[in-house]
Each structure stands twice: as C-alpha cells, then as structure tokens.
Design a protein around this motif. Sequence first.
Motif, PDB file in Angstrom:
ATOM      1  N   VAL A  94      -1.311 -12.550  14.350  1.00 49.63           N
ATOM      2  CA  VAL A  94      -2.289 -12.003  13.369  1.00 49.63           C
ATOM      3  C   VAL A  94      -2.253 -12.804  12.042  1.00 49.63           C
ATOM      4  O   VAL A  94      -3.436 -13.303  11.819  1.00 49.63           O
ATOM      5  N   LYS A  95      -1.321 -13.540  11.413  1.00 50.56           N
ATOM      6  CA  LYS A  95      -1.215 -14.270  10.342  1.00 50.56           C
ATOM      7  C   LYS A  95      -0.362 -15.629  10.427  1.00 50.56           C
ATOM      8  O   LYS A  95      -0.706 -16.596  10.085  1.00 50.56           O
ATOM      9  N   VAL A 142       7.262  -9.158   8.846  1.00 46.69           N
ATOM     10  CA  VAL A 142       6.091  -8.435   8.446  1.00 46.69           C
ATOM     11  C   VAL A 142       5.147  -8.768   9.629  1.00 46.69           C
ATOM     12  O   VAL A 142       4.277  -7.946   9.994  1.00 46.69           O
ATOM     13  N   GLU A 143       5.062 -10.033   9.924  1.00 43.61           N
ATOM     14  CA  GLU A 143       4.285 -10.463  11.216  1.00 43.61           C
ATOM     15  C   GLU A 143       4.657  -9.723  12.441  1.00 43.61           C
ATOM     16  O   GLU A 143       3.651  -9.084  13.135  1.00 43.61           O
ATOM     17  N   CYS A 163       5.568  -6.381  12.536  1.00 41.41           N
ATOM     18  CA  CYS A 163       4.957  -5.258  12.133  1.00 41.41           C
ATOM     19  C   CYS A 163       3.516  -5.217  12.517  1.00 41.41           C
ATOM     20  O   CYS A 163       2.912  -4.326  12.832  1.00 41.41           O
ATOM     21  N   ASP A 164       2.894  -6.392  11.950  1.00 37.00           N
ATOM     22  CA  ASP A 164       1.260  -6.464  12.120  1.00 37.00           C
ATOM     23  C   ASP A 164       1.128  -6.225  13.589  1.00 37.00           C
ATOM     24  O   ASP A 164      -0.110  -5.851  14.007  1.00 37.00           O
ATOM     25  N   ARG A 165       1.725  -7.231  14.279  1.00 38.82           N
ATOM     26  CA  ARG A 165       1.385  -7.105  15.599  1.00 38.82           C
ATOM     27  C   ARG A 165       1.585  -6.020  16.232  1.00 38.82           C
ATOM     28  O   ARG A 165       0.779  -5.643  17.389  1.00 38.82           O
ATOM     29  N   SER A 193       1.525  -2.927  15.173  1.00 31.26           N
ATOM     30  CA  SER A 193       0.395  -2.184  14.653  1.00 31.26           C
ATOM     31  C   SER A 193      -0.601  -2.326  15.713  1.00 31.26           C
ATOM     32  O   SER A 193      -1.321  -1.392  16.045  1.00 31.26           O
ATOM     33  N   LYS A 194      -1.091  -3.583  15.614  1.00 29.87           N
ATOM     34  CA  LYS A 194      -2.375  -3.838  16.370  1.00 29.87           C
ATOM     35  C   LYS A 194      -2.054  -3.476  17.945  1.00 29.87           C
ATOM     36  O   LYS A 194      -3.248  -2.837  18.365  1.00 29.87           O
ATOM     37  N   THR A 247       0.341   2.450  12.456  1.00 29.21           N
ATOM     38  CA  THR A 247       0.728   1.436  11.212  1.00 29.21           C
ATOM     39  C   THR A 247       2.248   1.306  11.083  1.00 29.21           C
ATOM     40  O   THR A 247       2.879   2.032  10.415  1.00 29.21           O
ATOM     41  N   ARG A 276       5.429  -0.951   9.638  1.00 23.53           N
ATOM     42  CA  ARG A 276       5.867  -1.757   8.313  1.00 23.53           C
ATOM     43  C   ARG A 276       7.320  -1.721   8.173  1.00 23.53           C
ATOM     44  O   ARG A 276       8.007  -1.125   8.622  1.00 23.53           O
TER      45      ARG A 276
END
Length: 318
Positions: free
Chosen positions: A137-138, A164-165, A167-169, A171-172, A177, A179
């Motif tokens: 993601v980032k 955090v990454e 959590c982002d992956r 979520s996707k 969502t 976090r």
Amino acid sequence: MRRRRFVQYAGFGGVGLAVGLGNRSLAALSPTNLDLGSTRSNLQTFAFEAINVGRDGQENDRRSHQAQFFAEALEAGLTIDMVAISKGRFLMGAATTERSSLDSERPRRRVTVPAFFMSQQPVTQAQWRMVATLPRVKRGLPLNPSHFKGNDLPVESVSWFDAVEFCDRLSKHTGSTYRLPSEAEWEYACRAGTTTPFHFGETITSQLANYGSAFTYALESEGDYRQSTAPVDGFSYNAFGLGNMHGNVWEWCADTWHDSYSGASSRSVAWVNGGTSDWRSLRGGAWSDTPDQARSAKRSGYPAAALNRIIGFRVCCA
C-alpha cells in the motif's frame, strides 16, 4: 531493500523506552453488554474463564464468561479472531496510591469508549507473514522480521510504520477498516472492568503472563523467567476474552507520545496532536520487563521508525 532501523531490546525495567506513564482505573461496566451484533452477521460465541489473584499471587476467584468474536480469514486455516468490546466509560490515569505509578500517568479523567473489535491476541508471525505477501500500500514489509522465530509467537522487531502498513494491507484484503488501537481503547480493553494494577488483580505471576518474573510486584513468589517471547495462546484471558494484555510484547498504539495526560480528551480517539511527533505510544510490557512495566495503566513511548525485539502490536476495527 530499504534500510530498517534497529534498536537493541531493552532489559529489565524498559531501558530505552520512555518512562512509563499510566495507571488507570475503570468505572464499572458490563463486559457482557455487547452492542456490536447488528454490525456483523458472522459473530460466534466462545466461553472462557477469567482468573483473579491476591497480593500473594494465589488464585482468589475464577469466573466463567462468554464473548462474541468473528474470525477474519487470511488464508486456509489462518484467521485473526476479533473480539467484540462493549462500549463504556472508565477512569483513565494512575491513582497516586498505586505502586510504581508516576506523575506522568496523571491527571486522571473519565473516558467514553464506543464499541469496537480488538484482536484476541497480538499479531502472530504466521499472520504477519501472510499479510506481508499482500500487495504493498505505502511501504514494503519484511516477511520474517522477528528475532524469536515461531508461527505462534507474536511478531516483533516491527516499527510503528510497519504495523500501520499491516493494517492498511489487511483492510484492503478484507474490505474492513483495520487500525491500531488508541491508548484509551487499549487500556479500556485491558482492564475489562477492573480497577486493580493488573486485570488479574493486585499482582501478576509467570503462570498468568510472560514477563521478567525473576522480580516481584507484591507478595507473590518469583516465577519462571522465560527470557523470550512465548506462544500467544499459552495464557489466560481477561473478562473481555482478550489474551496477552500483560507482557509478552509491548504493543504499538495509534497515539503520538505525550509525557502526561494534561490536555487529553475525554473521548477514546487517538491523541495525535502535539506531543513528540516522531514517537508513538506503547502499552502492555514485554517478556524482558519487570512486573510493574506490565500494569494495565503503564505507558511508554518509542521512535515510530525504530525496531525492537520487545515490541509487537494487535489490531482493531470498528
């Protein structure tokens, strides 16, 4: 490959982490008053026991509980179990009478916490490895960052940015969502209605948690110091149905590090304004720490980009 910053793990007492800040006491709440059922159609119920001990570490009470959860599927045979945490209010901050508390753990305040889901255990290495293979993601993620190896051991040596990454992956991948918890959510979930230094009661033992049990907090005997992380399923739950809230690994929270609660909100949202911008908060204590570092109220802070073999995390979702 990006260069990852590693800081050697802290020894007993949390050397290298900020001085701990927090002892917090809850107002009474009902852990069984769950209010998330309408948001999930796939909730399951599990039964468990929560243990209370006296200052000597001997069991005073053992109570049966039930909690609701949903199993977030990662791949065949691998899930993250997300436990429903009921809404409530609690008193956040240390009483001056609590042993090992500091002025930086005050002023105390009442905090209102909406209902949410929290992973039953810290993220394991098996869970981490699967999510780390998902599309970026980032930022990139290492597949096997941990110093202590084992599928059922908590992942460690991951930075706040890595968490955090994750959590982002996640979520996707799932459409939900995910976090990191706020500090207020973390402590509320840890206490599960208790007001004592530990959700177990007035002290802690090596049968209940993984910490530097060659040291004592109250009148309990010295325990078996494991000198490493331990499988996450080896310890008892609190009244919400969460495990490993005391010891094993410190857990990243969403909040920017603040050295006191002066100016903190009465809401449970992450406190990200002000403070030390490149540091984030940690909760829970670790396998290498003295028992006072594992109190429900204990806080610490650490550089968000740094790695440490005593630091992992767990996830939340609304």
